[in-house]
Scaffold this motif. Sequence first.
Motif, short mmCIF file in Angstrom:
data_model
loop_
_atom_site.label_atom_id
_atom_site.label_comp_id
_atom_site.label_asym_id
_atom_site.label_seq_id
_atom_site.Cartn_x
_atom_site.Cartn_y
_atom_site.Cartn_z
N THR A 1 -5.41 4.18 12.08
CA THR A 1 -5.01 2.88 12.62
C THR A 1 -4.77 3.01 14.12
O THR A 1 -4.06 3.90 14.57
N LEU A 2 -5.35 2.11 14.91
CA LEU A 2 -5.24 2.20 16.35
C LEU A 2 -4.18 1.28 16.94
O LEU A 2 -3.65 1.55 18.02
N ARG A 3 -3.86 0.18 16.24
CA ARG A 3 -2.83 -0.73 16.72
C ARG A 3 -2.06 -1.31 15.54
O ARG A 3 -2.61 -1.43 14.44
N VAL A 4 -0.81 -1.66 15.81
CA VAL A 4 0.06 -2.18 14.75
C VAL A 4 0.78 -3.43 15.25
O VAL A 4 1.32 -3.44 16.36
N ASP A 5 0.78 -4.48 14.42
CA ASP A 5 1.54 -5.69 14.73
C ASP A 5 3.01 -5.51 14.36
O ASP A 5 3.37 -4.66 13.56
N ASN A 6 3.85 -6.37 14.94
CA ASN A 6 5.27 -6.45 14.56
C ASN A 6 5.92 -5.08 14.55
O ASN A 6 6.63 -4.70 13.62
N ALA A 7 5.65 -4.30 15.61
CA ALA A 7 6.03 -2.89 15.59
C ALA A 7 7.23 -2.59 16.48
O ALA A 7 7.44 -3.22 17.52
N ILE A 8 7.98 -1.59 16.06
CA ILE A 8 9.06 -1.01 16.85
C ILE A 8 8.58 0.36 17.33
O ILE A 8 8.24 1.22 16.51
N GLY A 9 8.53 0.57 18.64
CA GLY A 9 8.06 1.83 19.19
C GLY A 9 9.16 2.54 19.96
O GLY A 9 9.89 1.91 20.72
N ILE A 10 9.28 3.84 19.75
CA ILE A 10 10.27 4.66 20.45
C ILE A 10 9.54 5.86 21.06
O ILE A 10 8.81 6.57 20.37
N PHE A 11 9.74 6.07 22.37
CA PHE A 11 9.06 7.12 23.11
C PHE A 11 10.09 7.97 23.85
O PHE A 11 10.94 7.43 24.57
N SER A 12 10.01 9.27 23.69
CA SER A 12 10.94 10.15 24.38
C SER A 12 10.51 10.34 25.83
O SER A 12 9.34 10.10 26.18
N PRO A 13 11.40 10.80 26.71
CA PRO A 13 10.97 11.20 28.05
C PRO A 13 10.20 12.51 27.97
O PRO A 13 10.16 13.16 26.93
N ASP A 14 9.60 12.88 29.08
CA ASP A 14 8.92 14.17 29.18
C ASP A 14 9.98 15.26 29.31
O ASP A 14 10.74 15.29 30.28
N MET A 15 10.04 16.16 28.34
CA MET A 15 11.04 17.23 28.32
C MET A 15 10.34 18.55 28.59
O MET A 15 9.95 19.28 27.68
N ASN A 16 10.07 18.80 29.87
CA ASN A 16 9.38 20.02 30.29
C ASN A 16 8.04 20.20 29.59
O ASN A 16 7.69 21.28 29.13
N GLY A 17 7.29 19.09 29.51
CA GLY A 17 5.96 19.12 28.90
C GLY A 17 5.92 18.68 27.45
O GLY A 17 4.85 18.43 26.90
N PHE A 18 7.09 18.53 26.82
CA PHE A 18 7.15 18.16 25.40
C PHE A 18 7.58 16.70 25.27
O PHE A 18 8.55 16.27 25.89
N LYS A 19 6.85 15.93 24.42
CA LYS A 19 7.16 14.52 24.19
C LYS A 19 7.00 14.20 22.70
O LYS A 19 6.14 14.77 22.03
#
Length: 354
Positions: A147-165
């Motif tokens: 699946t490439l896109r999702v409707d009605n979605a909640i997205g959570i993204f971390s900051p860049d932690m020394n190259g790790f996300k």
Amino acid sequence: MKYSKVGLSASLIGAGMANPAAAQTNVTIYGVVDTFMTNIHATGVPSVTRMDASGLYPSRLGFKGNEDLGAGLKANFVLESGFNSQDGSQADSNRLFNRQSWVGLSSQWGEFRLGRQNTPQFYMNGKFDAFGGTTQASGWNNMFGATLRVDNAIGIFSPDMNGFKVQGLFGRGAIAGGTPLPEVSGNNNLHMAAEYEKGAFYAGINYEEISNTALAYKAKRTAVGTSYRINDQWKVFAAIDREIATDNSIDSNLYSVSALYSFTPVSSLAFGYAATRDHVTGKGHGNAVEPSVLYRYMLSKRTTLYSGYSHLKQQDNRNSFVLGGAAVVQSAARVASVPGGTINGVQLGIVHFF
């Protein structure tokens, strides 16, 4: 890519409001126009030659912006509409912003989004594949059904932690259909991913669970990929995918290896091999392989020419693969062969970013 920018003060946007905000909202208008010619010949089907859109990149018009709320907090949004550049029609006639439509907040601690969003699988496709996860030449693209896109979605993204996300996405769909099996609990999409990128090395893993009332099962998929830049000329890629269905109708693997060779900073050749292997007798996708090549030449930072060749060999009567692209939807450009047949395709296109 470099986009045109328009600065709009919040006081102008809020003209007529009693208390317009003092902060400034920055809005970017951007887009991609990608059009190509293609010839596709599939076993048992007459050869097709036509013009189409979105071969290397999806043709689109977008708006994105942010407002600085202070103390490192920002409000963000993206509205993005796909279109077919060969005839000017909408890529999705049922919605205006079919690609993305979300609003959220971000800070040093990460980002939170609400609305229609790209999945982690979408973001990682291009990092797993020398073809960028697009064009008819990408076997990973043609045989990867995430699946490439999702409707009605909640997205959570971390900051860049020394190259790790890390990132997560949960969506509640709105698809009507049949009655699901007991383990399929309505319209739900769950996507999770982690990646590490440092210097010349990249590695990522993502997982998704998809269920909706149009399916009689829950689909589960895990993909792992890596890339490494050897020097200024060579970059190599490898990826593997596992897809299963809870009703045992699907159990398959997709493997991909590819490489990118840069003749000069503006001229490059991608070549690779992808194979899918189905482990369910008489069901699923069937087995197939695809070797391909793709040449790209940058006329400028905004304009690129590309040309590719694909040879998709299907190996039994369960196959239904086609040569796709970044967002190709025209039926004549997605020619399927008779089951077990071969599909050969060439394309020549131009893409411009603004």
